[in-house]
Design a protein around this motif. Structure first.
Motif, short mmCIF file in Angstrom:
data_model
loop_
_atom_site.label_atom_id
_atom_site.label_comp_id
_atom_site.label_asym_id
_atom_site.label_seq_id
_atom_site.Cartn_x
_atom_site.Cartn_y
_atom_site.Cartn_z
N TRP A 187 94.53 73.55 50.94
CA TRP A 187 93.39 72.66 50.67
C TRP A 187 93.69 71.25 51.16
O TRP A 187 94.83 70.78 51.07
N SER A 188 92.67 70.58 51.68
CA SER A 188 92.83 69.20 52.12
C SER A 188 91.53 68.44 51.92
O SER A 188 90.44 69.00 52.07
N ALA A 189 91.67 67.16 51.60
CA ALA A 189 90.48 66.32 51.39
C ALA A 189 89.83 65.91 52.71
O ALA A 189 88.72 65.36 52.70
N LYS A 190 90.49 66.19 53.83
CA LYS A 190 89.90 65.91 55.13
C LYS A 190 90.55 66.80 56.18
O LYS A 190 91.68 67.26 56.00
N PRO A 191 89.84 67.06 57.29
CA PRO A 191 90.41 67.92 58.33
C PRO A 191 91.64 67.29 58.96
O PRO A 191 91.78 66.06 59.02
N SER A 192 92.55 68.14 59.46
CA SER A 192 93.77 67.67 60.11
C SER A 192 94.07 68.54 61.32
O SER A 192 94.75 69.56 61.19
N PRO A 193 93.58 68.15 62.51
CA PRO A 193 93.90 68.92 63.72
C PRO A 193 95.40 68.98 63.97
O PRO A 193 95.89 69.99 64.50
N GLU A 194 96.11 67.92 63.58
CA GLU A 194 97.57 67.92 63.77
C GLU A 194 98.21 69.04 62.95
O GLU A 194 99.14 69.71 63.42
N PHE A 195 97.73 69.24 61.74
CA PHE A 195 98.30 70.29 60.90
C PHE A 195 97.97 71.66 61.47
O PHE A 195 98.80 72.58 61.38
N GLU A 196 96.81 71.84 62.04
CA GLU A 196 96.49 73.10 62.71
C GLU A 196 97.52 73.41 63.77
O GLU A 196 98.00 74.55 63.90
N GLY A 197 97.89 72.39 64.54
CA GLY A 197 98.90 72.57 65.58
C GLY A 197 100.25 72.94 65.00
O GLY A 197 100.96 73.79 65.54
N VAL A 214 80.73 68.15 50.80
CA VAL A 214 80.78 67.41 49.55
C VAL A 214 79.60 66.45 49.50
O VAL A 214 78.91 66.25 50.50
N ALA A 215 79.37 65.87 48.33
CA ALA A 215 78.19 65.03 48.15
C ALA A 215 78.22 63.81 49.06
O ALA A 215 77.21 63.41 49.63
N ARG A 216 79.42 63.21 49.22
CA ARG A 216 79.53 62.02 50.05
C ARG A 216 80.82 62.08 50.85
O ARG A 216 81.82 62.62 50.40
N GLY A 217 80.80 61.49 52.03
CA GLY A 217 82.01 61.40 52.83
C GLY A 217 82.30 62.65 53.63
O GLY A 217 81.48 63.56 53.74
N VAL A 218 83.51 62.69 54.21
CA VAL A 218 83.90 63.83 55.03
C VAL A 218 84.08 65.07 54.15
O VAL A 218 84.40 64.95 52.96
N PRO A 219 83.88 66.25 54.72
CA PRO A 219 84.00 67.47 53.91
C PRO A 219 85.45 67.77 53.53
O PRO A 219 86.38 67.39 54.23
#
Length: 229
Positions: A187-197, A214-219
């Motif tokens: 789980w993460s509060a924001k996407p991380s392309p670096e972590f995918e790598g 989510v209601a506000r901000g990045v998913p």
């Protein structure tokens, strides 16, 4: 014109303790219960949608032929992941690793017991008081799924000790406790392309990221990878 009634009530601290990794506190803010670690907001009881999706995504990524899969949940928190897993009859064993004794006590007869009592009473459930980083390096147990929700994400850890978990060496330790074909869900509060790598470089296959609006901000997101086998 504002009135005194327009001023929001401050959160009420129900318990605050010095734990093995710093201060941990449980607060009530209106109808919500909140867990704060070293002054950093961790989670509250407002929704739980992304914590439930963490478990669902891991289960969906498993081969349908796996019978009575075992899941290891990293982090008890307010109990959303545990409660959701206990509501799914397919899981054969549900182990939860939590390093903060206070959080475990809040669930066992404390303010969070109303949320998790039924899941804790489930015979499939086991609560392990341990540091997850140490646990995945030392345990002899293996699992079909590992669901991590101990930080706000790979790049936003609660303590510095957790940073290594998201490195190549840390992911190798996660893979060690997974059976062939086992699923890692983070789980993460924001996407991380670096972590995918990093997941791909650590040998995980079928790496992908699911977004949870989510209601506000990045998913919020769930990063997924499968151990080859």
């Amino acid at each position: 014109m504002s009135t005194p009634y327009d001023i929001p009530e401050p959160p009420e601290v129900l318990d605050r303790r010095e734990g093995p990794y710093g201060e941990v506190a449980l607060r009530r803010h209106g109808d919500l219960l909140q867990i704060i670690a070293n002054g950093c907001f961790l989670m509250d009881t407002s929704d739980g949608r992304s914590e439930r999706r963490l478990v669902d995504a891991a289960l969906a990524a498993l081969d349908a032929r796996v019978v009575d899969p075992h899941v290891l949940i990293g982090g008890l928190g307010v109990g959303f992941s545990l409660v959701h897993a206990a509501g799914q009859p397919r899981w054969g064993r549900i182990a939860v690793v939590e390093r903060e004794p206070a959080i475990i006590e809040w669930h066992r007869g404390g303010p969070l017991a109303g949320l998790s009592a039924r899941a804790l009473a489930d015979p499939r459930t086991e609560i392990v008081e341990a540091d997850l980083v140490r646990y995945v390096n030392e345990t002899s147990d293996t699992f079909d799924a590992l669901c991590l929700d101990i930080d706000n994400g790979p790049g936003w850890t609660v303590t510095e000790d957790n940073e290594g978990l998201y490195s190549a060496a840390g992911l190798a330790a996660c893979a060690r406790v997974l059976r062939p074909g086992g699923v890692l869900a983070v789980w993460s509060a924001k996407p991380s392309p670096e972590f995918e790598g990093t997941l791909r470089n650590a040998g995980f296959r079928q790496v992908r990221t699911e977004e949870i609006p989510v209601a506000r901000g990045v998913p919020d997101v769930v990063h997924l990878g499968v151990r080859p086998g």
